[in-house]
Design a protein around this motif. Structure first.
Motif, PDB file in Angstrom:
ATOM      1  N   ALA A   1      -5.687  -3.430   6.394  1.00 46.01           N
ATOM      2  CA  ALA A   1      -5.438  -3.798   4.987  1.00 46.01           C
ATOM      3  C   ALA A   1      -3.943  -3.725   4.672  1.00 46.01           C
ATOM      4  CB  ALA A   1      -6.220  -2.876   4.062  1.00 46.01           C
TER       5      ALA A   1
ATOM      6  N   SER B   1      -8.230   1.937  -4.240  1.00 44.39           N
ATOM      7  CA  SER B   1      -8.536   0.526  -4.487  1.00 44.39           C
ATOM      8  C   SER B   1      -9.673   0.074  -3.583  1.00 44.39           C
ATOM      9  CB  SER B   1      -7.291  -0.324  -4.239  1.00 44.39           C
ATOM     10  OG  SER B   1      -7.657  -1.625  -3.833  1.00 44.39           O
TER      11      SER B   1
ATOM     12  N   SER C   1       0.584 -11.449  -3.464  1.00 45.56           N
ATOM     13  CA  SER C   1      -0.122 -10.256  -3.962  1.00 45.56           C
ATOM     14  C   SER C   1       0.261  -9.988  -5.413  1.00 45.56           C
ATOM     15  CB  SER C   1       0.217  -9.038  -3.102  1.00 45.56           C
ATOM     16  OG  SER C   1       1.556  -8.661  -3.322  1.00 45.56           O
TER      17      SER C   1
ATOM     18  N   CYS D   1       0.812  -1.227   0.000  1.00 48.93           N
ATOM     19  CA  CYS D   1       0.000   0.000   0.000  1.00 48.93           C
ATOM     20  C   CYS D   1       0.841   1.270   0.000  1.00 48.93           C
ATOM     21  CB  CYS D   1      -1.004  -0.003   1.153  1.00 48.93           C
ATOM     22  SG  CYS D   1      -2.029  -1.484   1.177  1.00 48.93           S
TER      23      CYS D   1
ATOM     24  N   THR E   1      -4.566   4.212   3.650  1.00 47.64           N
ATOM     25  CA  THR E   1      -5.112   2.854   3.681  1.00 47.64           C
ATOM     26  C   THR E   1      -5.220   2.422   5.138  1.00 47.64           C
ATOM     27  OG1 THR E   1      -3.911   2.396   1.630  1.00 47.64           O
ATOM     28  CG2 THR E   1      -4.788   0.500   2.792  1.00 47.64           C
TER      29      THR E   1
ATOM     30  N   THR F   1      -8.108   1.541   0.015  1.00 45.60           N
ATOM     31  CA  THR F   1      -7.172   2.656  -0.152  1.00 45.60           C
ATOM     32  C   THR F   1      -7.916   3.834  -0.763  1.00 45.60           C
ATOM     33  OG1 THR F   1      -5.317   1.167  -0.466  1.00 45.60           O
ATOM     34  CG2 THR F   1      -5.071   3.388  -1.364  1.00 45.60           C
TER      35      THR F   1
ATOM     36  N   ARG G   1      -2.385  -6.869   6.112  1.00 40.76           N
ATOM     37  CA  ARG G   1      -2.832  -8.058   5.353  1.00 40.76           C
ATOM     38  C   ARG G   1      -2.115  -8.114   4.001  1.00 40.76           C
ATOM     39  NH1 ARG G   1      -7.266  -7.178   2.296  1.00 40.76           N
ATOM     40  NH2 ARG G   1      -8.149  -5.822   3.862  1.00 40.76           N
ATOM     41  N   GLU G   2      -2.079  -6.982   3.301  1.00 38.59           N
ATOM     42  CA  GLU G   2      -1.438  -6.942   1.983  1.00 38.59           C
ATOM     43  C   GLU G   2       0.077  -7.145   2.091  1.00 38.59           C
ATOM     44  OE1 GLU G   2      -2.947  -6.762  -1.153  1.00 38.59           O
ATOM     45  OE2 GLU G   2      -4.662  -7.195   0.134  1.00 38.59           O
TER      46      GLU G   2
ATOM     47  N   THR H   1      -8.591  -2.891  -1.015  1.00 37.39           N
ATOM     48  CA  THR H   1      -7.877  -2.585   0.235  1.00 37.39           C
ATOM     49  C   THR H   1      -8.485  -1.389   0.956  1.00 37.39           C
ATOM     50  OG1 THR H   1      -6.336  -1.234  -1.017  1.00 37.39           O
ATOM     51  CG2 THR H   1      -5.664  -3.501  -0.552  1.00 37.39           C
TER      52      THR H   1
END
Ligand code: F6P
Length: 371
Positions: free
Chosen positions: A339, A318, A352, A144, A335, A323, A342-343, A321
């Motif tokens: 998220a 996004s 990803s 992110c 963000t 974002t 997690r990302e 996410t």
């Protein structure tokens, strides 16, 4: 969005984990933006260790002006094992309430932002603590954000070191294995390798066996030194995430190459913490300042539990996410920390879209570098 903060409210800044050049520039900007909005901006010494101990200090803007030109962090940093425990959390929450903090801005990497997230429901001076994060890690292993604070300086440091090594390597027709930091991520090694004109870059994302790395190095040396390519050196950059000891790699390369070539030497340089220190580049200073500016404004406006990330021109929100574009800077996105973490986990597991793109492009670049 929670209630807006008010002039006079206290917001603390904290740097944590591995320091990164540009952290001081971020602190300076956060302090100045906060003060200009009427906030009382304080610092926490030595990351979460200092938070648990209640080491909250006033910030001196002149000292921050001076520090913003230097690497490291003027507040100090630490990696705490106690903070994630119930005892550590209780201590930190007690300090947040006692010190009447309304907001906290954490500057650091994955572990630091994981810590920040745990405090989103701490009781602060104006209800729940407003928590904002800034990505800072030379490894560029956070999701992110396209760049974390410190990456650009570290890349420049590696390139400068490789340029120096290339001079002496060419003089002696030598092969060098240069090991660089990056934890489990090959981004820094690969980008610096391309910029430095390396002949090969070994990154964990490609996951080569030790045997194939030795074979690759030997065949590159044979090509370089016998096929009239004009090459007088072979420069191999190895990311620290490739779990092969550089010294034993050198021994194996030497042993195998001797069967085909005489009079060629291999040397190893481990750049280690040299890569993490030093004067922050103009980009890292600006990145730190812009992310800090956006985060402080967002915290002031009542935002919480987020990271300010750098996307650059044409920022794309996004849905996946959550974002969102940042009202304070069109190159910045916000963000939610959940998220981001997690990302980041998916990025490090290679799951990803960014991770898959990196792996593909790293593999594509490899034969091009060797030419
Ligand atoms: O995360 C930044 C980093 O510099 C990594 O590249 C490296 O693996 C690690 O920190 C080293 O940490 P320490 O300074 O605690 O040894």
């Amino acid at each position: 969005m929670s209630e807006k903060l008010q002039p006079g409210d206290r917001v603390a800044l904290l740097t944590s984990g591995g320091d990164a050049p540009g952290m001081n520039a971020a602190l300076r900007a956060a302090a100045k933006v906060g003060v200009s909005m009427g906030l009382e901006v304080v610092g926490v010494e030595d990351g979460y260790v200092g938070l648990m101990a209640g080491r909250i200090v006033a910030l001196d803007l002149r000292a921050l002006d001076d520090a913003s030109r230097r690497g490291g962090t003027i507040l100090g940093s630490a990696r705490s094992k106690v903070f994630p425990t119930a005892e550590g959390q209780a201590k930190a929450r007690e300090v947040i309430a006692r010190e009447r903090l309304a907001g906290l801005v954490v500057i650091g990497g994955n572990g630091s932002l994981t810590g920040a997230r745990t405090l989103r429901d701490a009781e602060g001076a104006r209800g729940k603590l407003r928590v904002g994060g800034l990505p800072a890690s030379i490894d560029n292993d956070l999701a992110c954000t396209t760049m974390a604070i410190g990456v650009d300086t570290a890349m420049n440091t590696i390139v400068e070191a490789c340029d120096r090594i290339a001079d002496t390597a060419s003089a002696h027709r030598r092969t060098f294995v240069v090991e660089v930091m990056g934890r489990d991520c090959g981004y820094l090694a690969m980008t610096a390798g391309v910029a430095a004109g390396a002949d090969a870059v070994l990154v964990p994302e490609i996951g080569k066996s030790e045997d194939s790395i030795v074979e690759q190095a030997v065949s590159m040396m044979v090509d370089a030194y016998t096929k009239n390519t004009g090459k007088r050196r072979v420069l191999i950059i190895k990311a620290e995430g490739v779990k092969i000891d550089s010294a034993s790699l050198r021994e194996r390369i030497e042993l195998q190459v001797k069967e085909q070539l005489n009079d060629v030497d291999t040397r190893v340089t481990v750049l280690g913490h040299v890569v993490r220190g030093g004067t922050p580049s103009a980009f890292d200073r600006l990145l730190g300042a812009r992310l800090a500016h956006a985060a402080m404004r967002a915290v002031f406006d009542g935002d919480t539990d987020f990271m300010a990330g750098w996307i650059g021109p044409g920022a794309m929100p996004s849905e996946a996410t959550g974002t969102r574009l940042c009202a304070y800077d069109p190159y910045v996105v916000l963000t939610g920390l959940e998220a981001v973490l997690r990302e980041t986990d998916k990025l490090m597991k290679g799951e990803s879209a960014v991770a898959q793109w990196r792996r593909r492009i790293f593999a594509e670049i490899e034969p091009i570098l060797a030419r």
